[in-house]
Design a protein around this motif. Sequence first.
Motif, PDB file in Angstrom:
ATOM      1  N   LYS B  71       0.821  -1.211   0.000  1.00  0.00           N
ATOM      2  CA  LYS B  71       0.000   0.000   0.000  1.00  0.00           C
ATOM      3  C   LYS B  71       0.853   1.258   0.000  1.00  0.00           C
ATOM      4  O   LYS B  71       0.477   2.264  -0.592  1.00  0.00           O
ATOM      5  CB  LYS B  71      -0.932  -0.009   1.212  1.00  0.00           C
ATOM      6  N   SER B  75       0.913   4.028  -3.083  1.00  0.00           N
ATOM      7  CA  SER B  75       0.235   5.278  -2.750  1.00  0.00           C
ATOM      8  C   SER B  75       0.784   6.442  -3.580  1.00  0.00           C
ATOM      9  O   SER B  75       1.989   6.559  -3.788  1.00  0.00           O
ATOM     10  CB  SER B  75       0.411   5.579  -1.257  1.00  0.00           C
ATOM     11  N   LYS B  77       0.381   9.495  -2.664  1.00  0.00           N
ATOM     12  CA  LYS B  77       0.638  10.627  -1.772  1.00  0.00           C
ATOM     13  C   LYS B  77       2.061  10.637  -1.228  1.00  0.00           C
ATOM     14  O   LYS B  77       2.460  11.572  -0.548  1.00  0.00           O
ATOM     15  CB  LYS B  77      -0.326  10.575  -0.584  1.00  0.00           C
TER      16      LYS B  77
END
Lengths: 395, 202
Positions: B71, B75, B77
């Motif tokens: 994850k 991601s 971000k």
Amino acid sequence: MFLKNIYLNNFRNYSDQHIEFSGKLNYIYGSNGTGKTNILESISFITFGKSFVNSPEIDCLRFGEGEFNVSGNFESSLGNEFSVSLNYNSAVRKKLFYLNKERVPGFTSAVFGKFPIVFMTPHSLEITYGNPSERRRFFDITLSQISRIYLDYLRNINRLLKLKNILLKSYSSGGKITGFEFNNLLESYNDKLAEMASEITVRRNVFVKDFLPYLEKNFRYLISSNDTPFMEYQTCLNGKAEGIGISYEKENLFSEYRRKLEEFKNEEIARATCIIGTHRDDYIFKLKKQNENNKPFLLKNFCSQGEHKTYLVGLKLAEYEYIKDRSGVEPILLLDDILSELDSDRVEKIISHLNEFGQVFITSTESGYLGRLKQKVDGRDISVFKIENSKVIIR
Amino acid sequence: MVNISESLDSLIEELSSLPQIGRKTARRLAMFIIKQPKEKVEKLSKSLIDVKEKIKFCRICCNITEDDICKICSSQKRNRNLICVVEDPQDVYAIEKTNEFKGLYHVLHGRISPLDGIGPEDIKIRELLGRFDENKFNRIEELILALNPTVEGETTILYLQKLLKPLDIKISRIARGLPVGSDLEFADEVTLAKAIEGRISL
């Protein structure tokens, strides 16, 4: 700081033994093999973390038992009490330490150095006679008890040397590591080794300078002539030749060690062992004799047995005073069977010193010295123990 | 001692092989398991199998995950130019809990230790080097080496530093020093000495 009492459970020949000690002088006597040293050894376990004669824990276990316990209560000069306990379990081969009944994760950080000890055993004679490792061990014990940081460096460098040795051995026996990886890892170990070795060398060098006046003072007290002791710190950097000095600045030491490691790199690989490092250091003891043009003699090669013994007693008394000054705590003095090793003159000198010491433990095969001790020390300050059939009897 | 049950002995044996679990704790856990309803025990054994079957290493950072790519690595971000190298997956959780680090991770799964028979090829160093391939990944600008301050951790840092030197990127290591909010006088000598050594000029 003194040890008020101790409790031994399945330790060596003691199944269940409680002993109350005097805060000054404790005289323990009994025939050979009755277990006098074992009592001093148990004291070393709760002050020092291990046996002062270096025996593995499993050897200290009473025959047929699975675990032993040693616990003692200390009282500081301000009247505060501390209890230290050790449990050793042979099934898991683990030592658990407790300070004031609470389990401590590491003996070193919680207890070591809190209750400093100075010990002299028949084996101590090896300090002047024996291999460099005996001298390193002696001074490492002294230094570690007053500096946790030194102890930390010492443990880390020993671990690093172990890692490097295994790397060298596995490479020489054709391990799975590639030449590139090996070289890179060896360089990394050498960088770290140079860093730690210079930290240790700086401290040992300063220590020798600080310690010398203590040795001179205590040595002079033991002899009638004007001979003076002298000691030199020798590393693999300054070599055996006399007069080759090096700068003991940390940065300089680092680059010197790094250069030396590079110089001996191929030899280290060929011999598959660490050649350069503080594990090869030595302390050279010398004696400047009064009538011989002040030329210092090497103790190891040119001095008599008596001079060796005087030197040793001087070293131990100096160690006591040094630790006391640096830590602010009076060390516990453990004298194991030294009355039979030293002649009456030197014994007399130590005995007349006794009033200046804190708590002292003396073992002997005979009660003969008691009379002389009682002339020097107030009888109320002496506790006498006789050991018979693995039991301690108060006299 | 009377042998009560072979299956019980076997369970105790297995449990005591787990880290931090001694024989006494293993026995206590085994007794607890015996007292549980069957469904609960089935659930426990199923989750043991599940975790073994489903968990794998992320193709990029080698952290544990159920997907191909974890994850954090997937991601959008996160700062993809910054990588923090750690020894174990637990270290990722520890740093994630701070909520302060916004880069990616790389999990080595150990540190170099010939004493334990772990050489450079036994930990995920090759995978770390692979991440500098700019055709496949974003350009890495900085590497933070957050290994444990042990002899093995420190020498692994030196090893990585030598290995990565030709790549000419910014490499840093996390600071050692005092725990925040504690008093100087209660710090142990070694930590305090390291903190003085690693002082920051103002």
